[in-house]
Design an enzyme around this catalytic site. Structure first.
Site, PDB file in Angstrom:
ATOM      1  N   ILE A  35       5.905  41.985  57.837  1.00  0.00           N
ATOM      2  CA  ILE A  35       6.040  40.888  56.864  1.00  0.00           C
ATOM      3  C   ILE A  35       7.443  40.949  56.282  1.00  0.00           C
ATOM      4  CG2 ILE A  35       5.212  39.943  54.666  1.00  0.00           C
ATOM      5  CD1 ILE A  35       2.449  41.213  55.367  1.00  0.00           C
ATOM      6  N   PHE A  36       8.203  39.850  56.403  1.00  0.00           N
ATOM      7  CA  PHE A  36       9.590  39.819  55.917  1.00  0.00           C
ATOM      8  C   PHE A  36       9.641  39.234  54.517  1.00  0.00           C
ATOM      9  CE2 PHE A  36      14.014  39.769  55.721  1.00  0.00           C
ATOM     10  CZ  PHE A  36      14.516  38.506  55.483  1.00  0.00           C
ATOM     11  N   GLY A  37      10.214  40.016  53.572  1.00  0.00           N
ATOM     12  CA  GLY A  37      10.407  39.547  52.201  1.00  0.00           C
ATOM     13  C   GLY A  37      11.878  39.345  51.909  1.00  0.00           C
ATOM     14  N   GLY A  39      12.709  37.506  48.715  1.00  0.00           N
ATOM     15  CA  GLY A  39      12.784  37.128  47.289  1.00  0.00           C
ATOM     16  C   GLY A  39      12.103  38.218  46.481  1.00  0.00           C
ATOM     17  N   GLU A 115       1.603  33.743  47.439  1.00  0.00           N
ATOM     18  CA  GLU A 115       2.666  32.916  48.025  1.00  0.00           C
ATOM     19  C   GLU A 115       2.224  31.484  48.318  1.00  0.00           C
ATOM     20  OE1 GLU A 115       5.083  35.379  47.242  1.00  0.00           O
ATOM     21  OE2 GLU A 115       6.024  34.302  48.866  1.00  0.00           O
TER      22      GLU A 115
END
Ligand SMILES: N[C@@H](CCC(=O)N[C@@H](CS)C(=O)NCC(=O)O)C(=O)O
Length: 222
Positions: A35-37, A39, A115
């Site tokens: 999972i790419f974060g 923010g 989200e």
């Protein structure tokens, strides 16, 4: 770097992610998902993960163009949080988290509320390049707010975005904290990680803050 993490852990130096059927698979472990974060997820993932890695995605630029009426704003005064804008020459730094086994469904369930339901973000598959090993990119899931979602605010001058950030707070805290924690993360990534849009907003906030409120009040904002 391998480590068993709990939801409270802040992202360590480096990790990646996994996928159920409809999400990008981690070739090394089909039960895993990255999972790419980019923010708030870079400094407050708040889900259990097995590993994390600092790196970047190409073809996207980060923009404070998503309105937020829950976490960092209200219905009357929406805050501004980030999304990814497709940009052929863009590069956005963040953290990829590897979730495995039961962590996958737990993370997706949690992020769907945080989200999608509360934030208006959709999921998108991206290619993530670990800072330590950019020659071995990973498929990852990112949460992106598109112009079609009702909270989308779109482009504005960085000074106007800074003014909005200074004026807003929500259930997760002040919008200024959101900005400054992301700026802190980018500082940690080193000089090769540039984000001119973020830097311009931070500069505008720095210029306005003394006029906006005295120092001791400013420190109380975050
Ligand atoms: N999807 C981006 C942005 C996520 C983001 O900032 N989402 C907001 C929802 S509006 C959030 O979770 N905020 C929590 C907070 O501000 O602490 C990421 O991967 O980090």
């Amino acid at each position: 770097m391998k480590q068993e993490s709990t939801a409270q852990n802040t992202p360590p130096a480096s990790p990646p992610t996994s996928s159920p059927v409809q999400h990008p698979r981690d070739d090394g472990d089909p039960q895993a998902l990255w999972i790419f974060g980019y923010g708030s997820l870079v400094w407050r993932p708040d889900f259990a993960y097995s590993d994390s890695r600092v790196g970047f995605v190409r073809g996207y630029s980060r923009r404070f163009w998503q309105g937020d009426t829950f976490h960092r704003g209200s219905d009357k005064m929406p805050g501004r949080v980030v999304t990814l804008l497709e940009d052929h020459e863009g590069c956005t730094w963040g953290v990829a988290y590897q979730v495995q086994g039961e962590q996958v469904s737990e993370a997706l369930k949690y992020l769907n509320v945080r989200e999608a339901v509360l934030g208006g973000y959709d999921t998108k598959e991206v290619t993530f390049y670990p800072q330590d090993n950019p020659d071995q990119p990973l498929k990852a899931l990112a949460y992106v707010a598109t112009p079609q979602n009702p909270g989308y605010l779109g482009p504005a001058p960085e000074e106007a975005i800074a003014t909005q950030i200074l004026a807003c707070r929500g259930f997760s805290g002040h919008n200024l904290e959101y900005l400054l924690r992301l700026a802190d993360f980018m500082q940690l990534c080193g000089p090769q990680a540039q984000d001119e849009h973020l830097a311009a907003i931070v500069d505008a906030v720095g210029t306005m803050l003394p006029c906006f409120c005295p120092t001791e009040q400013a420190l109380a904002l975050v």
